[in-house]
Structure formats: C-alpha cells, structure tokens
Motif scaffolding. Structure first.
Motif, short mmCIF file in Angstrom:
data_model
loop_
_atom_site.label_atom_id
_atom_site.label_comp_id
_atom_site.label_asym_id
_atom_site.label_seq_id
_atom_site.Cartn_x
_atom_site.Cartn_y
_atom_site.Cartn_z
N ASN A 267 0.83 -1.21 0.00
CA ASN A 267 0.00 0.00 0.00
C ASN A 267 0.86 1.26 0.00
O ASN A 267 0.58 2.23 -0.71
N ASN A 268 1.89 1.26 0.81
CA ASN A 268 2.76 2.42 0.91
C ASN A 268 3.47 2.70 -0.41
O ASN A 268 3.60 3.86 -0.83
N ALA A 269 3.89 1.64 -1.09
CA ALA A 269 4.59 1.81 -2.36
C ALA A 269 3.67 2.38 -3.43
O ALA A 269 4.11 3.14 -4.32
N PHE A 270 2.39 2.05 -3.36
CA PHE A 270 1.45 2.47 -4.40
C PHE A 270 0.63 3.72 -4.03
O PHE A 270 -0.26 4.12 -4.78
N LYS A 271 0.93 4.33 -2.88
CA LYS A 271 0.03 5.37 -2.35
C LYS A 271 -0.11 6.61 -3.24
O LYS A 271 -1.12 7.31 -3.19
N ASN A 272 0.88 6.86 -4.08
CA ASN A 272 0.81 8.04 -4.95
C ASN A 272 0.44 7.70 -6.39
O ASN A 272 0.53 8.55 -7.28
N MET A 273 -0.04 6.49 -6.59
CA MET A 273 -0.40 6.03 -7.94
C MET A 273 -1.90 6.14 -8.15
O MET A 273 -2.68 5.35 -7.60
N ASP A 274 -2.32 7.11 -8.94
CA ASP A 274 -3.75 7.30 -9.21
C ASP A 274 -4.36 6.13 -9.97
O ASP A 274 -5.56 5.88 -9.88
N ALA A 275 -3.52 5.42 -10.73
CA ALA A 275 -4.02 4.31 -11.56
C ALA A 275 -4.20 3.02 -10.76
O ALA A 275 -4.69 2.03 -11.31
N ILE A 276 -3.82 3.03 -9.48
CA ILE A 276 -3.91 1.83 -8.65
C ILE A 276 -4.78 2.11 -7.44
O ILE A 276 -4.53 3.05 -6.68
N LEU A 277 -5.81 1.29 -7.27
CA LEU A 277 -6.64 1.35 -6.07
C LEU A 277 -6.25 0.17 -5.19
O LEU A 277 -6.44 -0.99 -5.56
N THR A 278 -5.67 0.47 -4.02
CA THR A 278 -5.22 -0.57 -3.11
C THR A 278 -6.38 -1.12 -2.29
O THR A 278 -7.43 -0.49 -2.20
N PRO A 279 -6.22 -2.30 -1.69
CA PRO A 279 -7.32 -2.92 -0.93
C PRO A 279 -7.80 -2.03 0.22
O PRO A 279 -7.00 -1.39 0.89
N LYS A 280 -9.09 -2.02 0.42
CA LYS A 280 -9.70 -1.26 1.51
C LYS A 280 -10.01 -2.17 2.69
O LYS A 280 -10.39 -3.33 2.51
N VAL A 281 -9.82 -1.66 3.88
CA VAL A 281 -10.19 -2.36 5.09
C VAL A 281 -11.53 -1.82 5.54
O VAL A 281 -11.68 -0.62 5.79
N SER A 282 -12.52 -2.69 5.62
CA SER A 282 -13.91 -2.23 5.78
C SER A 282 -14.40 -2.20 7.22
O SER A 282 -15.55 -1.91 7.46
N ASN A 283 -13.52 -2.50 8.17
CA ASN A 283 -13.99 -2.62 9.55
C ASN A 283 -13.80 -1.32 10.34
O ASN A 283 -13.41 -1.32 11.50
N GLY A 284 -14.04 -0.19 9.68
CA GLY A 284 -13.97 1.09 10.36
C GLY A 284 -12.62 1.76 10.27
O GLY A 284 -12.43 2.85 10.82
N CYS A 285 -11.64 1.14 9.59
CA CYS A 285 -10.31 1.73 9.46
C CYS A 285 -10.16 2.35 8.07
O CYS A 285 -10.63 1.80 7.09
#
Length: 384
Positions: A267-285
């Motif tokens: 996630n950290n490596a891809f954080k500035n990549m608009d073309a990549i949506l990293t996995p979301k944590v759905s438990n309130g985080c």
C-alpha cells in the motif's frame, strides 16, 4: 534475491519443519490414519482458537459448504443468495443439491456481498444467505444477521479465505470470521492462510443439534458403525492432514500478521499512484493500521484504472513475477450457472471488477527486496 512465489509453501515449511515432521511421524507410528487422535486434537485446538463450540473436520472446503447446507435441511428449489464475484465452489454446491442459486452484486471497496443487493433478491422462496469473506476480510455480518433474523433465513459463512480474521460489531464485540452465522465453512487447501499438505476443510457452529447432524453427515450418516441415521457422505479429514494443521495452528496469528505487514508495504509503495486502487479495510479503518485484525490478506488484490491489465500480467510474467486474476469471469456469466433471471444491470460492480483486478504475491515469506522489485516493476510499467 530469492525467486518470487505466488505462495511460498516451501519457505514456510522450512521454518516449522521439525514440528510438522514430528506431528506427521506420530500419525505414522500409531497408524491411526482416519479419525485418529490427531484429528480430534486439531478439532479441539481449533475450537479454542475460534472460540466456537463445535468444529467438524471434513475432507475439503467444498464439502464443508455442501455438508453445512445438507445439515440445515435445505430442499430442492429453495433459493440461496450468494455473491457473484467469488470462486465457483460456493455456487457449485448450491446447484449440486438442486437448490436455486441467486447471485447478487458485491461492494466496490471490499469486494464482499452487497447488503442492498441481498435485500432486493429476497423472495418467499429464499431460505439462506451465503456471504463469502473474500480475500481475507468479513462481509458486513451485522447487517446480514439482522436481515436473516427479519426474514427467518439461515446464514452460512464461506470462510475459506479469512480464517483468523476478526469481525467487530458496532458495540465493539469481536468475533472470529466463520463463527457468526448459523454455520461456517472453511478450506485448508495448501495455499490458504492455514493450509495443510493436501485437501482439508472444516465446519463451525455453536448449535449443538446442528453439530450432531453434521458429524453424522461427514461419516456416511453414521453415529454408530453400520447404523445410518441420516443421508451422509464420505468426507473425513485424514490424520496426516490434521497433524500438519495442528503443527501450523499455533503460528496462524503470526502468519496473518506477516501478511498484513506485507500488505502495508504494498500500500505504501502504491500510495501516490492514481491508476492503482489498493485494498480497503472495511472494519472502520481508513487504512491498514498497526492493530488491524479485520483483514488477513489471503490475497492482496489491486484494482487498475486506465491500465491494460492483461498487458501488465504479461509484463510481470516476463519479469518472473507471478500474479493472478481472481476472478476473470462473473459467476452469472459462467456457462454452468447462466440463468435468464439475471439482468446485467444488477451486476455493475462485478462486471467492472473482473476487468480491473489483479492479485500480487502474498504469503508469509515475502521480504522487502521482493516487494520492492514487484512494486517498482508495476510502477515503471504504468508510468511508461
């Protein structure tokens, strides 16, 4: 750099070799290969880990789902709602039992079954909901259980990909994935977070009566030898597989933590990549925090925007980086499960996800050098 594996079972084995070998050797020396002491030992240890009253081991995860449905007494023609975006085993067992599968769309952010889609799909023939805890985190179980209670439905959790994950209720109570519904099913396929060295599965429930029924079903319907009280199947976890699982279970939390750590690095490596949506944590985080326990990352799955996914797959393979597309075809478009009842307008998210998703190597032995190589290769490809 070590060769990158999609799943590094050999590397994991090397770390626990002595414990695994000793556990297997005990089975060989006792020759109790079916329903031996190791099976019962693993059953009890897993019950303690999950804080569930009953674990019923069986031969594989697909059987676990089928036996769970058989135990609930579902009848041909009963409708069972499940997610369109998942592996075929979930809908396969519904069809095998001559139940009616009802496929619905999933959420865009966490890939899990959509609550509003479930509501829309409920009819007087609906008898059960099968949420699939996809890629390592729970579906919205609180809402699903409320729906089930309101409509008098069973909930069968497909927990093949999320063993060890916690679900947090609104009141702060935490419960292990697979133990919230009326019954849960899991797989111990070798690549799973808790995997054996062959096929294996288990069923979970807190219902004493249901557990009794399930124990009969897995063993030809017998509670006493040659007395067949229910229609059953031959689906027993063999003792050698139980021995492997028993040796690995004490490490499961560490394995899941290692996966979470790798996911954070991705996630950290891809954080500035608009073309990549990293996995979301759905438990309130909003991100994968240091105390995250709701996602155990059986898969690390990206969504690509404006990127030729198939070209990227080819490029990664050329660079000796394995990857996977889970899943390339929605279930409602699979030849075996096509049905005139389905309207393409009801599957906008699934139909989009199958074009965008790509899963990267994810296992307990990933190191920083490998992650850096994987992420830099992807970023270079996208930036051209």
């Amino acid at each position: 750099m070590n060769k990158i594996q999609m799943v590094d079972l050999k590397g994991q084995y090397t770390q626990i070799k002595d414990a695994v070998n000793l556990s297997i050797q005990e089975v060989i020396e006792t020759t109790a290969f079916i329903n031996g002491p190791k099976v019962h030992e693993f059953q009890k240890n897993l019950e303690l880990y999950l804080n569930v009253k009953h674990v019923i081991p069986c031969a594989n995860g697909t059987d676990a789902l089928q036996i769970a449905m058989m135990g609930l007494g579902l009848k041909p023609g009963d409708e069972v709602i499940t997610a369109d975006f998942t592996f075929a085993a979930t809908v396969e067992v519904i069809a095998l039992l001559q139940l009616t599968p009802v496929l619905v769309d999933v959420n865009e952010d966490d890939f899990n079954i959509n609550i509003e889609a479930i509501k829309k799909a409920i009819t007087p023939k609906t008898k059960a909901i099968v949420p699939v805890h996809l890629f390592g985190q729970c579906a919205n179980m609180e809402a699903i259980m409320e729906l089930a209670k309101a409509h008098n439905l069973y909930v069968i959790e497909d927990n093949a990909q999320a063993i060890g994950a916690n679900y947090t209720f609104k009141n702060g109570e935490k419960t292990k994935a697979g133990t919230i519904g009326h019954v849960g099913a899991t797989s111990f396929f070798p690549s799973k977070n808790l995997g054996c060295y062959g096929d294996g599965g288990a069923i979970f429930t807190n219902d004493d009566s249901l557990a009794h029924t399930l124990r009969g079903i897995v063993n030809h319907g017998m509670y006493e030898r040659y007395h067949h009280d229910v229609v059953g199947v031959n689906s027993r976890l063999d003792s050698i597989q139980a021995a492997v699982l028993n040796a690995k279970l004490p490490y499961l939390n560490d394995y899941n933590k290692a996966r979470q750590t790798a996911a954070k690095k991705y996630n950290n490596a891809f954080k500035n990549m608009d073309a990549i949506l990293t996995p979301k944590v759905s438990n309130g985080c909003s991100e994968i925090c240091d105390t995250c326990d709701c996602h155990v990352f059986h898969q690390y799955t990206l969504r690509l925007k404006g990127v030729d996914r198939d070209a990227l797959v080819k490029h990664l393979n050329e660079k000796s980086i394995p990857c996977g597309v889970y899943y390339p075809i929605p279930l409602h478009k699979q030849k075996a499960y096509e049905d005139s009842r389905y309207d393409e307008a009801d599957f906008p998210v699934t139909n989009q996800l199958v074009k965008e998703v790509i899963s990267l190597p994810m296992h307990t032995e990933l190191d920083d050098e490998q992650i850096d190589y994987i992420t830099s290769t992807i970023i270079s490809f996208i930036n051209g």
